[in-house]
Design a protein around this motif. Structure first.
Motif, PDB file in Angstrom:
ATOM      1  N   LEU A  61       0.849  -1.165  -0.061  1.00 25.04           N
ATOM      2  CA  LEU A  61       0.000  -0.057  -0.147  1.00 25.04           C
ATOM      3  C   LEU A  61       0.895   1.187   0.058  1.00 25.04           C
ATOM      4  O   LEU A  61       1.814   1.331   0.717  1.00 25.04           O
ATOM      5  CB  LEU A  61      -0.791  -0.161   1.240  1.00 25.04           C
ATOM      6  CG  LEU A  61      -2.230   0.826   1.181  1.00 25.04           C
ATOM      7  CD1 LEU A  61      -3.293   0.225   0.093  1.00 25.04           C
ATOM      8  CD2 LEU A  61      -2.964   0.509   2.489  1.00 25.04           C
ATOM      9  N   VAL A  62       0.456   2.235  -0.754  1.00 30.39           N
ATOM     10  CA  VAL A  62       1.432   3.502  -0.891  1.00 30.39           C
ATOM     11  C   VAL A  62       0.588   4.530  -0.047  1.00 30.39           C
ATOM     12  O   VAL A  62      -0.248   4.805  -0.042  1.00 30.39           O
ATOM     13  CB  VAL A  62       1.265   3.977  -2.205  1.00 30.39           C
ATOM     14  CG1 VAL A  62       2.061   5.404  -2.420  1.00 30.39           C
ATOM     15  CG2 VAL A  62       1.970   2.951  -3.461  1.00 30.39           C
ATOM     16  N   CYS A  63       1.501   4.986   0.881  1.00 34.57           N
ATOM     17  CA  CYS A  63       0.880   5.581   1.958  1.00 34.57           C
ATOM     18  C   CYS A  63       2.020   6.763   2.298  1.00 34.57           C
ATOM     19  O   CYS A  63       3.099   6.530   2.241  1.00 34.57           O
ATOM     20  CB  CYS A  63       0.835   4.960   3.359  1.00 34.57           C
ATOM     21  SG  CYS A  63      -0.106   3.464   3.169  1.00 34.57           S
ATOM     22  N   VAL A  64       1.367   7.785   2.780  1.00 36.58           N
ATOM     23  CA  VAL A  64       2.106   9.159   3.165  1.00 36.58           C
ATOM     24  C   VAL A  64       2.112   9.291   4.635  1.00 36.58           C
ATOM     25  O   VAL A  64       1.075   9.519   5.199  1.00 36.58           O
ATOM     26  CB  VAL A  64       1.854  10.430   2.409  1.00 36.58           C
ATOM     27  CG1 VAL A  64       2.613  11.451   2.954  1.00 36.58           C
ATOM     28  CG2 VAL A  64       1.744   9.939   1.195  1.00 36.58           C
ATOM     29  N   ALA A  65       3.270   9.459   5.303  1.00 37.03           N
ATOM     30  CA  ALA A  65       3.074   9.494   7.016  1.00 37.03           C
ATOM     31  C   ALA A  65       3.417  10.992   7.222  1.00 37.03           C
ATOM     32  O   ALA A  65       4.381  11.498   6.513  1.00 37.03           O
ATOM     33  CB  ALA A  65       4.383   8.714   7.375  1.00 37.03           C
ATOM     34  N   THR A 104      -7.832   9.197   3.223  1.00 37.11           N
ATOM     35  CA  THR A 104      -7.571   9.035   2.191  1.00 37.11           C
ATOM     36  C   THR A 104      -7.499  10.295   1.399  1.00 37.11           C
ATOM     37  O   THR A 104      -8.776  10.810   1.404  1.00 37.11           O
ATOM     38  CB  THR A 104      -7.695   7.744   1.313  1.00 37.11           C
ATOM     39  OG1 THR A 104      -9.289   7.744   1.270  1.00 37.11           O
ATOM     40  CG2 THR A 104      -7.594   6.360   2.049  1.00 37.11           C
ATOM     41  N   VAL A 105      -6.691  10.610   0.668  1.00 42.51           N
ATOM     42  CA  VAL A 105      -6.987  11.957  -0.227  1.00 42.51           C
ATOM     43  C   VAL A 105      -6.530  11.949  -1.616  1.00 42.51           C
ATOM     44  O   VAL A 105      -5.698  11.053  -2.274  1.00 42.51           O
ATOM     45  CB  VAL A 105      -6.269  13.081   0.296  1.00 42.51           C
ATOM     46  CG1 VAL A 105      -6.683  13.378   1.975  1.00 42.51           C
ATOM     47  CG2 VAL A 105      -4.589  12.706   0.548  1.00 42.51           C
ATOM     48  N   ASP A 118      -1.300  11.254 -11.166  1.00 44.43           N
ATOM     49  CA  ASP A 118      -2.141  11.681 -10.137  1.00 44.43           C
ATOM     50  C   ASP A 118      -1.571  11.394  -8.767  1.00 44.43           C
ATOM     51  O   ASP A 118      -1.696  12.115  -7.688  1.00 44.43           O
ATOM     52  CB  ASP A 118      -3.643  11.110 -10.162  1.00 44.43           C
ATOM     53  CG  ASP A 118      -4.340  11.704 -11.272  1.00 44.43           C
ATOM     54  OD1 ASP A 118      -3.874  12.547 -11.922  1.00 44.43           O
ATOM     55  OD2 ASP A 118      -5.517  11.157 -11.593  1.00 44.43           O
ATOM     56  N   ARG A 119      -1.042  10.256  -8.442  1.00 40.67           N
ATOM     57  CA  ARG A 119      -0.598   9.900  -7.258  1.00 40.67           C
ATOM     58  C   ARG A 119       0.533  10.609  -6.689  1.00 40.67           C
ATOM     59  O   ARG A 119       0.719  10.906  -5.794  1.00 40.67           O
ATOM     60  CB  ARG A 119      -0.694   8.359  -6.982  1.00 40.67           C
ATOM     61  CG  ARG A 119      -1.932   7.674  -6.401  1.00 40.67           C
ATOM     62  CD  ARG A 119      -1.809   6.396  -5.969  1.00 40.67           C
ATOM     63  NE  ARG A 119      -1.445   5.416  -6.868  1.00 40.67           N
ATOM     64  CZ  ARG A 119      -1.396   4.164  -6.750  1.00 40.67           C
ATOM     65  NH1 ARG A 119      -1.220   3.556  -5.552  1.00 40.67           N
ATOM     66  NH2 ARG A 119      -1.081   3.183  -7.693  1.00 40.67           N
ATOM     67  N   ALA A 120       1.495  10.703  -7.822  1.00 41.15           N
ATOM     68  CA  ALA A 120       2.433  11.559  -7.699  1.00 41.15           C
ATOM     69  C   ALA A 120       2.309  12.864  -7.249  1.00 41.15           C
ATOM     70  O   ALA A 120       2.969  13.406  -6.441  1.00 41.15           O
ATOM     71  CB  ALA A 120       3.475  11.402  -8.846  1.00 41.15           C
ATOM     72  N   HIS A 152      -7.165   8.370  -3.289  1.00 38.64           N
ATOM     73  CA  HIS A 152      -6.271   7.168  -3.379  1.00 38.64           C
ATOM     74  C   HIS A 152      -4.870   7.143  -2.617  1.00 38.64           C
ATOM     75  O   HIS A 152      -4.278   6.161  -2.984  1.00 38.64           O
ATOM     76  CB  HIS A 152      -6.022   6.840  -5.054  1.00 38.64           C
ATOM     77  CG  HIS A 152      -7.319   6.748  -5.691  1.00 38.64           C
ATOM     78  ND1 HIS A 152      -8.572   7.527  -6.068  1.00 38.64           N
ATOM     79  CD2 HIS A 152      -7.931   5.625  -5.955  1.00 38.64           C
ATOM     80  CE1 HIS A 152      -9.377   7.265  -6.662  1.00 38.64           C
ATOM     81  NE2 HIS A 152      -9.175   5.753  -6.522  1.00 38.64           N
ATOM     82  N   VAL A 153      -4.585   7.885  -1.975  1.00 41.64           N
ATOM     83  CA  VAL A 153      -3.454   8.209  -1.279  1.00 41.64           C
ATOM     84  C   VAL A 153      -3.742   7.924   0.133  1.00 41.64           C
ATOM     85  O   VAL A 153      -4.477   8.853   0.587  1.00 41.64           O
ATOM     86  CB  VAL A 153      -2.374   9.196  -1.393  1.00 41.64           C
ATOM     87  CG1 VAL A 153      -1.409   9.459  -0.530  1.00 41.64           C
ATOM     88  CG2 VAL A 153      -2.164   9.372  -3.060  1.00 41.64           C
ATOM     89  N   HIS A 154      -3.281   6.969   0.830  1.00 36.06           N
ATOM     90  CA  HIS A 154      -3.506   6.674   2.261  1.00 36.06           C
ATOM     91  C   HIS A 154      -2.537   7.758   3.213  1.00 36.06           C
ATOM     92  O   HIS A 154      -1.161   7.616   2.897  1.00 36.06           O
ATOM     93  CB  HIS A 154      -3.379   5.413   2.594  1.00 36.06           C
ATOM     94  CG  HIS A 154      -4.297   4.368   2.074  1.00 36.06           C
ATOM     95  ND1 HIS A 154      -5.203   3.781   2.646  1.00 36.06           N
ATOM     96  CD2 HIS A 154      -4.317   3.917   0.896  1.00 36.06           C
ATOM     97  CE1 HIS A 154      -6.012   3.072   1.847  1.00 36.06           C
ATOM     98  NE2 HIS A 154      -5.292   2.913   0.553  1.00 36.06           N
ATOM     99  N   LEU A 155      -3.126   8.391   4.120  1.00 38.64           N
ATOM    100  CA  LEU A 155      -2.465   9.163   5.114  1.00 38.64           C
ATOM    101  C   LEU A 155      -2.326   8.568   6.406  1.00 38.64           C
ATOM    102  O   LEU A 155      -3.118   7.993   6.928  1.00 38.64           O
ATOM    103  CB  LEU A 155      -3.044  10.638   5.336  1.00 38.64           C
ATOM    104  CG  LEU A 155      -3.369  11.373   3.861  1.00 38.64           C
ATOM    105  CD1 LEU A 155      -4.094  12.679   4.418  1.00 38.64           C
ATOM    106  CD2 LEU A 155      -1.963  11.669   3.295  1.00 38.64           C
TER     107      LEU A 155
END
Length: 227
Positions: A61-65, A104-105, A118-120, A152-155
């Motif tokens: 899963l691609v996530c941003v912390a 998610t955002v 888009d995710r980038a 689609h980006v998990h925070l």
């Protein structure tokens, strides 16, 4: 930084220097925790090609912390604090006491939000946003004007005292960003084994790092050196 140029540095120094240069690094957490290796990036360095690498080479899963103070300023809660559903009533995680997940955002300039481009866009923009939020120059209303949820980006929201409170990839990555003097926004993506579907073994993760000239470090080493 090429691996040949790193021979005089210890594992943590190699990882910090590579991370500061915008390169992905491989971080294995702990054998008695998740036992997983994540590809970890500074959020501001993520391009569509790096999203493709995470999809194809990592597979998790691609996530941003984001750190606790930034998440608080942006109004991003732990999801288990706001979900009113029986599925959120108990947390019986085998590896920790709670999940780090927040919203998610998608960036509002994205289209579907899921493409590499888009995710980038969403991920890379979170780096300056986190820096502005920490400085008090960006708040929840600003965030809502730039991002939409769900997306689609998990925070992920880091523990308040980072590694003193929790030793997950979320906190290890954020501590790494702090030591590299980078914006407090870090991408983590688990590496999976294509054949078994399980977490990629530490040995195979090390082999991947060597093959792609990337730095690798164990979580216990980071914990010792960064906390």
């Amino acid at each position: 930084m090429s691996r040949s140029a790193e021979t005089d540095l210890d594992p943590t120094e190699r990882v910090v220097e590579a991370f500061r240069a915008g390169e992905p690094v491989l971080v294995h957490d702990f054998d008695d925790r998740e036992g997983e290796t994540d590809l970890v990036y500074p959020a501001g360095a993520v391009t569509p090609a790096e999203v493709a690498r995470m999809r194809n080479d990592a597979g998790g899963l691609v996530c941003v912390a984001l750190p606790d103070d930034v998440a608080e300023t942006l109004g991003l809660p732990f999801m288990d604090d706001v979900l009113d559903h029986p599925a959120a009533a108990a947390h019986d995680l085998a590896y920790d006491s709670r999940s780090s997940f927040s919203f998610t955002v998608n960036h509002r300039d994205s289209f579907t939000g899921i493409t590499d481009r888009d995710r980038a866009m969403t991920i890379s923009r979170l780096a300056p946003v986190a820096e502005l939020a920490r400085a008090g120059d960006y708040d929840a209303d600003d965030f809502g004007g730039e991002f939409r949820a769900p997306g689609h980006v998990h925070l992920l929201r880091g523990a308040p005292n980072l590694l003193d409170d929790r030793q997950g990839h979320t906190e290890l990555g954020l501590a790494l960003a702090d030591h590299a003097t980078l914006p407090p926004a870090v991408v983590v993506c688990e590496m999976l084994d294509d054949e078994t579907g399980a977490a990629l073994s530490k040995a195979d993760a090390r082999e991947y790092a060597g093959r792609h000239d990337l730095a690798f470090v164990d979580g216990d080493r980071l914990l010792s050196d960064l906390s």
